[in-house]
Scaffold this motif. Sequence first.
Motif, PDB file in Angstrom:
ATOM      1  N   THR A  31      11.626  80.239 -47.643  1.00  0.00           N
ATOM      2  CA  THR A  31      11.072  78.899 -47.837  1.00  0.00           C
ATOM      3  C   THR A  31      12.030  77.853 -47.285  1.00  0.00           C
ATOM      4  O   THR A  31      13.250  78.028 -47.310  1.00  0.00           O
ATOM      5  CB  THR A  31      10.804  78.592 -49.323  1.00  0.00           C
ATOM      6  N   THR A  32      11.460  76.783 -46.795  1.00  0.00           N
ATOM      7  CA  THR A  32      12.249  75.679 -46.269  1.00  0.00           C
ATOM      8  C   THR A  32      11.540  74.374 -46.619  1.00  0.00           C
ATOM      9  O   THR A  32      10.337  74.360 -46.870  1.00  0.00           O
ATOM     10  CB  THR A  32      12.473  75.828 -44.742  1.00  0.00           C
ATOM     11  N   ASP A  47       8.601  92.086 -41.389  1.00  0.00           N
ATOM     12  CA  ASP A  47       7.948  90.829 -41.013  1.00  0.00           C
ATOM     13  C   ASP A  47       8.578  89.695 -41.804  1.00  0.00           C
ATOM     14  O   ASP A  47       9.004  89.867 -42.953  1.00  0.00           O
ATOM     15  CB  ASP A  47       6.449  90.887 -41.299  1.00  0.00           C
ATOM     16  N   LEU A  48       8.620  88.525 -41.173  1.00  0.00           N
ATOM     17  CA  LEU A  48       9.205  87.330 -41.778  1.00  0.00           C
ATOM     18  C   LEU A  48       8.148  86.245 -41.831  1.00  0.00           C
ATOM     19  O   LEU A  48       7.493  85.950 -40.825  1.00  0.00           O
ATOM     20  CB  LEU A  48      10.406  86.858 -40.955  1.00  0.00           C
ATOM     21  N   LEU A  49       7.975  85.659 -42.991  1.00  0.00           N
ATOM     22  CA  LEU A  49       7.071  84.527 -43.180  1.00  0.00           C
ATOM     23  C   LEU A  49       7.908  83.340 -43.620  1.00  0.00           C
ATOM     24  O   LEU A  49       8.497  83.344 -44.702  1.00  0.00           O
ATOM     25  CB  LEU A  49       6.001  84.854 -44.221  1.00  0.00           C
ATOM     26  N   ILE A  50       7.996  82.334 -42.759  1.00  0.00           N
ATOM     27  CA  ILE A  50       8.741  81.115 -43.064  1.00  0.00           C
ATOM     28  C   ILE A  50       7.746  80.091 -43.606  1.00  0.00           C
ATOM     29  O   ILE A  50       6.790  79.728 -42.930  1.00  0.00           O
ATOM     30  CB  ILE A  50       9.450  80.560 -41.810  1.00  0.00           C
ATOM     31  N   VAL A  51       7.977  79.655 -44.832  1.00  0.00           N
ATOM     32  CA  VAL A  51       7.086  78.701 -45.488  1.00  0.00           C
ATOM     33  C   VAL A  51       7.744  77.329 -45.453  1.00  0.00           C
ATOM     34  O   VAL A  51       8.823  77.141 -46.016  1.00  0.00           O
ATOM     35  CB  VAL A  51       6.797  79.105 -46.943  1.00  0.00           C
ATOM     36  N   CYS A  52       7.090  76.388 -44.790  1.00  0.00           N
ATOM     37  CA  CYS A  52       7.577  75.015 -44.721  1.00  0.00           C
ATOM     38  C   CYS A  52       6.843  74.191 -45.774  1.00  0.00           C
ATOM     39  O   CYS A  52       5.644  73.918 -45.630  1.00  0.00           O
ATOM     40  CB  CYS A  52       7.328  74.426 -43.330  1.00  0.00           C
ATOM     41  N   LEU A  83       4.215  79.242 -41.969  1.00  0.00           N
ATOM     42  CA  LEU A  83       3.154  78.686 -42.805  1.00  0.00           C
ATOM     43  C   LEU A  83       3.584  77.278 -43.194  1.00  0.00           C
ATOM     44  O   LEU A  83       4.601  77.106 -43.857  1.00  0.00           O
ATOM     45  CB  LEU A  83       2.947  79.546 -44.048  1.00  0.00           C
ATOM     46  N   GLU A  84       2.814  76.286 -42.750  1.00  0.00           N
ATOM     47  CA  GLU A  84       3.131  74.893 -43.069  1.00  0.00           C
ATOM     48  C   GLU A  84       2.203  74.410 -44.176  1.00  0.00           C
ATOM     49  O   GLU A  84       0.985  74.410 -44.008  1.00  0.00           O
ATOM     50  CB  GLU A  84       2.970  74.016 -41.835  1.00  0.00           C
ATOM     51  N   LEU A  85       2.792  74.002 -45.280  1.00  0.00           N
ATOM     52  CA  LEU A  85       2.019  73.482 -46.393  1.00  0.00           C
ATOM     53  C   LEU A  85       1.832  71.975 -46.217  1.00  0.00           C
ATOM     54  O   LEU A  85       2.774  71.265 -45.880  1.00  0.00           O
ATOM     55  CB  LEU A  85       2.730  73.791 -47.714  1.00  0.00           C
ATOM     56  N   GLU A  86       0.624  71.518 -46.410  1.00  0.00           N
ATOM     57  CA  GLU A  86       0.297  70.102 -46.193  1.00  0.00           C
ATOM     58  C   GLU A  86       0.946  69.184 -47.229  1.00  0.00           C
ATOM     59  O   GLU A  86       1.301  68.063 -46.921  1.00  0.00           O
ATOM     60  CB  GLU A  86      -1.218  69.900 -46.226  1.00  0.00           C
ATOM     61  N   THR A  87       1.058  69.676 -48.463  1.00  0.00           N
ATOM     62  CA  THR A  87       1.609  68.862 -49.540  1.00  0.00           C
ATOM     63  C   THR A  87       2.828  69.564 -50.130  1.00  0.00           C
ATOM     64  O   THR A  87       3.047  70.753 -49.904  1.00  0.00           O
ATOM     65  CB  THR A  87       0.572  68.640 -50.664  1.00  0.00           C
TER      66      THR A  87
END
Length: 140
Positions: free
Chosen positions: A29-30, A59-64, A117-121
Motif C-alpha cells: 500500500t502507498t 505477483d505484486l499489487l500496489i494499492v494507491c 490499483l488506484e483508489l478514488e477516495t
Amino acid sequence: LLWRLRGAVLAGKLKDERPLRERLTVILTTSAIGRHPSTDLLDEVMASFQLAEGIRECDLLIVCDGCRTVDERGQPYVQSKFRAGIADAASAANYETYKATLRQRAAPDAVPAVRVLELETRHGFGFAVRAALDHVKTPY
C-alpha cells in the motif's frame, strides 16, 4: 484464525508443495507523502523482497490510497496532513505524478505480474488492503 494457520504450518499440517507464487500475492500500500514524486521509498521496499525467498517471484499489487484535497466546505487544504490522508494542491499533484510513474512500471501480463490499483477516495491502510483483496487470486 491467523495464529491457528501459523500453528498448523509450523506443525506441518498444511503442506502445500505448489510454488510460492501460486499461493501468495504481495500487497503493497502507498499513499501521498512529502517525498513524492520520488519512488525511492517504494523502490527500497521492493528491493527488500530479495531477503525473503520466493517473494520476488510472486505477483505484486500496489494499492494507491486516495487522498482528500478539499475540506467539507469544498475549500482546498493549504497544508498537507499525510497521516490523515490530506494533501494540499502541490502534494496532490506530486502524488499524481508518482502514480503515473507506477502505472508506467506496471506489468499486469508479466510473470510475476505488477499491477497498480488506484483508489478514488481515502480508505486508510486497512480498507485499502481490503479493497486489494478483491483483486487477488491466490489464497494468501
